[in-house]
Design an enzyme around this catalytic site. Structure first.
Site, short mmCIF file in Angstrom:
data_model
loop_
_atom_site.label_atom_id
_atom_site.label_comp_id
_atom_site.label_asym_id
_atom_site.label_seq_id
_atom_site.Cartn_x
_atom_site.Cartn_y
_atom_site.Cartn_z
N ASP A 29 12.42 140.37 17.29
CA ASP A 29 11.95 140.13 15.92
C ASP A 29 12.90 139.92 14.66
O ASP A 29 13.93 139.73 14.86
CB ASP A 29 11.98 141.54 16.00
CG ASP A 29 11.04 141.94 14.63
OD1 ASP A 29 9.48 142.68 14.54
OD2 ASP A 29 11.80 141.45 13.40
N GLY A 92 1.74 150.78 9.67
CA GLY A 92 2.45 149.85 8.67
C GLY A 92 2.47 147.95 9.35
O GLY A 92 3.45 147.56 9.70
N HIS A 99 0.47 144.15 19.10
CA HIS A 99 2.47 143.00 19.75
C HIS A 99 3.10 145.10 20.60
O HIS A 99 2.96 146.03 19.22
CB HIS A 99 3.62 142.67 18.93
CG HIS A 99 2.88 143.37 17.33
ND1 HIS A 99 1.40 142.84 16.06
CD2 HIS A 99 3.78 143.78 15.90
CE1 HIS A 99 1.88 143.20 15.16
NE2 HIS A 99 3.58 143.76 14.54
N LEU A 100 3.57 144.90 21.09
CA LEU A 100 4.94 146.60 21.31
C LEU A 100 6.06 146.44 20.68
O LEU A 100 6.57 144.52 21.05
CB LEU A 100 5.04 146.21 22.62
CG LEU A 100 3.87 147.13 23.92
CD1 LEU A 100 3.89 147.38 24.80
CD2 LEU A 100 3.19 148.46 22.66
P1 5GP Z 1 4.25 145.26 12.05
O1 5GP Z 1 4.49 145.59 11.16
O2 5GP Z 1 2.93 144.37 12.44
O3 5GP Z 1 3.70 146.58 13.14
O4 5GP Z 1 5.14 144.53 13.25
C1 5GP Z 1 5.35 142.80 12.31
C2 5GP Z 1 7.02 142.49 13.07
O5 5GP Z 1 6.58 141.15 13.01
C3 5GP Z 1 7.85 142.94 12.34
O6 5GP Z 1 9.08 143.12 12.71
C4 5GP Z 1 7.93 141.85 11.19
O7 5GP Z 1 9.52 141.44 11.50
C5 5GP Z 1 7.94 140.55 12.85
N1 5GP Z 1 7.62 138.92 12.02
C6 5GP Z 1 7.10 138.80 10.92
N2 5GP Z 1 6.93 137.75 11.40
C7 5GP Z 1 8.02 137.01 12.06
C8 5GP Z 1 8.25 135.60 12.44
O8 5GP Z 1 7.41 134.76 11.84
N3 5GP Z 1 8.73 135.62 13.26
C9 5GP Z 1 9.18 136.66 14.21
N4 5GP Z 1 10.63 136.12 15.20
N5 5GP Z 1 9.09 138.39 13.80
C10 5GP Z 1 8.16 137.95 12.76
#
Ligand code: 5GP
Ligand code: ZN
Length: 113
Positions: A29, A92, A99-100
């Site tokens: 992440d 959130g 994604h997990l």
């Molecule tokens: P959500 O908020 O949808 O559950 O999780 C999305 C996750 O993706 C977040 O923890 C965020 O830090 C991560 N994330 C967002 N953009 C990118 C990216 O471009 N590269 C990576 N490796 N992680 C990302």
């Protein structure tokens, strides 16, 4: 399609990939919330957990098995770890490709924030 995780799958966006096969990919992440914070995703674009279909059941099981394997490799399996999938806005979810979150390496609190 405008999906940053599909871009990572297509290697159009850089990521620290730690596992990949024909079905899933796992990468660090970009804003880690724990010493271990890995995202494990299917290569198939599924926007939210609500969009998982019967035909995806094997894939979702394999997603968990992959997360378990990485937890063992990262040596947090026995200590404990958390698998999280946020669905829609109030949970959130910010990236609409399921994604997990594999989180570990520190004590996790409950209830989550
Ligand atoms: P959500 O908020 O949808 O559950 O999780 C999305 C996750 O993706 C977040 O923890 C965020 O830090 C991560 N994330 C967002 N953009 C990118 C990216 O471009 N590269 C990576 N490796 N992680 C990302
Ligand atoms: Zn996608």
């Amino acid at each position: 399609m405008n999906c940053i995780f599909c871009e990572i799958i297509e290697k159009q966006r850089p990521a620290q990939i730690i596992y990949e096969d024909e079905h899933v990919i796992a990468f660090e992440d970009i804003h880690p919330q724990a010493p271990v914070h890995v995202l494990v995703i299917p290569k198939k674009h599924i926007p939210t957990s609500l969009d998982i279909q019967d035909e995806d059941n094997d894939l979702i099981g394999y997603l968990f098995q992959t997360a378990n394997k990485i937890a063992k490799e990262k040596r947090i399996a026995g200590r404990g770890f958390r698998l999280v999938m946020n669905s829609n806005r109030e949970a959130g979810q910010t990236v609409f490709h399921i994604h997990l979150h594999l989180l570990g390496g520190r004590i996790m609190h409950w209830p989550p924030g």
